[in-house]
Write a protein that holds these residues in place. Structure first.
Motif, PDB file in Angstrom:
ATOM      1  N   GLU A  10       0.850  -1.188   0.000  1.00 28.91           N
ATOM      2  CA  GLU A  10       0.000   0.000   0.000  1.00 28.91           C
ATOM      3  C   GLU A  10       0.885   1.237   0.000  1.00 28.91           C
ATOM      4  O   GLU A  10       1.903   1.284   0.674  1.00 28.91           O
ATOM      5  N   ILE A  11       0.473   2.239  -0.780  1.00 31.35           N
ATOM      6  CA  ILE A  11       1.264   3.453  -0.934  1.00 31.35           C
ATOM      7  C   ILE A  11       0.501   4.673  -0.417  1.00 31.35           C
ATOM      8  O   ILE A  11       1.012   5.450   0.371  1.00 31.35           O
ATOM      9  N   MET A  12      -0.736   4.861  -0.892  1.00 30.42           N
ATOM     10  CA  MET A  12      -1.508   6.054  -0.539  1.00 30.42           C
ATOM     11  C   MET A  12      -2.987   5.749  -0.747  1.00 30.42           C
ATOM     12  O   MET A  12      -3.353   4.729  -1.328  1.00 30.42           O
ATOM     13  N   ASN A 128     -10.476   4.471  -1.096  1.00 26.06           N
ATOM     14  CA  ASN A 128      -9.807   4.138  -2.359  1.00 26.06           C
ATOM     15  C   ASN A 128      -8.304   3.999  -2.128  1.00 26.06           C
ATOM     16  O   ASN A 128      -7.583   4.987  -2.113  1.00 26.06           O
ATOM     17  N   GLN A 129      -7.852   2.761  -1.955  1.00 18.42           N
ATOM     18  CA  GLN A 129      -6.442   2.471  -1.689  1.00 18.42           C
ATOM     19  C   GLN A 129      -5.661   2.313  -2.990  1.00 18.42           C
ATOM     20  O   GLN A 129      -6.138   1.671  -3.924  1.00 18.42           O
ATOM     21  N   TYR A 130      -4.467   2.913  -3.049  1.00 15.97           N
ATOM     22  CA  TYR A 130      -3.545   2.726  -4.173  1.00 15.97           C
ATOM     23  C   TYR A 130      -2.391   1.872  -3.669  1.00 15.97           C
ATOM     24  O   TYR A 130      -1.857   2.126  -2.583  1.00 15.97           O
ATOM     25  N   ALA A 131      -1.996   0.882  -4.461  1.00 16.55           N
ATOM     26  CA  ALA A 131      -0.941  -0.025  -4.035  1.00 16.55           C
ATOM     27  C   ALA A 131       0.030  -0.289  -5.183  1.00 16.55           C
ATOM     28  O   ALA A 131      -0.302  -0.108  -6.357  1.00 16.55           O
ATOM     29  N   ALA A 180       2.082   4.217   3.289  1.00 15.45           N
ATOM     30  CA  ALA A 180       3.017   3.102   3.135  1.00 15.45           C
ATOM     31  C   ALA A 180       3.665   2.784   4.469  1.00 15.45           C
ATOM     32  O   ALA A 180       3.979   3.676   5.246  1.00 15.45           O
ATOM     33  N   LYS A 181       3.869   1.515   4.695  1.00 17.24           N
ATOM     34  CA  LYS A 181       4.556   1.051   5.905  1.00 17.24           C
ATOM     35  C   LYS A 181       5.799   0.314   5.497  1.00 17.24           C
ATOM     36  O   LYS A 181       5.888  -0.295   4.488  1.00 17.24           O
TER      37      LYS A 181
END
Length: 181
Positions: A10-12, A128-131, A180-181
């Motif tokens: 996951e990024i943002m 809405n997750q961006y990965a 992001a982690k």
């Protein structure tokens, strides 16, 4: 799940919003959920524009319609599938004074708003997750540049990317949130 990617990172995120005509004939201002908002649109029989392009936004829209319990809405006269990207779909909605599901960033960047405005947001279903998903070289062959893919991932998850993502605004509104982690 099919192994086409080595992993998901996951990024943002941002969110989806429901846009529609300023006079809001479906009365979305009273809706308590995204599915209730769509149910109101269907009950009013007012135009709804769908991207209809198998994008992430289109897939989210399909899931939301399924969650309304209304059955197949795709063959109703008020449901208009344009088979195009977000810009073209928003232009169609603007020209027809129709409702549409959009991601917030596209809506804020869209300049041909006409008589449209944001009418519904805030439901957790609209998250809405961006990965980032790097292609698996074991599945897709030697042409995959794994070291370049890792460099892109490192940059996307860096402090610099975090600052750029969190700092990007349109009309004073943040478009994306780094997670992001």
């Amino acid at each position: 799940a099919a192994g086409h990617s080595t992993h998901r990172r996951e990024i943002m995120y941002n969110d989806f919003v429901i846009i529609g005509p300023r006079d809001d004939p479906a009365e979305l201002e009273w809706a308590q959920s995204a599915t209730e908002a769509l149910t109101k649109i269907a009950a009013a029989g007012v135009a709804f524009v769908s991207r209809g392009d198998d994008s992430g936004t289109h897939k989210k829209e399909i899931r939301l319609w399924q969650q309304t319990g209304l059955g197949m809405v795709y063959n109703r006269s008020w449901y208009l599938s344009v088979g195009a990207g977000m810009g073209a779909a928003l232009n169609t909605a603007s020209g027809l004074d129709a409702y549409i599901l959009s991601d917030r960033a596209s809506w804020l960047n869209f300049r041909n708003k006409g008589n449209l405005k944001l009418l519904f947001s805030g439901d957790s279903l609209l998250f809405n997750q961006y990965a980032y998903l790097p292609v698996n070289p074991e599945v897709h062959g030697d042409y995959i540049k794994s070291s370049a893919a890792k460099a892109v991932e490192n940059w996307l998850t860096s402090d610099r990317a975090k600052k750029l993502i969190n700092g990007h605004q349109v009309d004073g509104q943040q478009l994306f949130y780094f997670n992001a982690k």
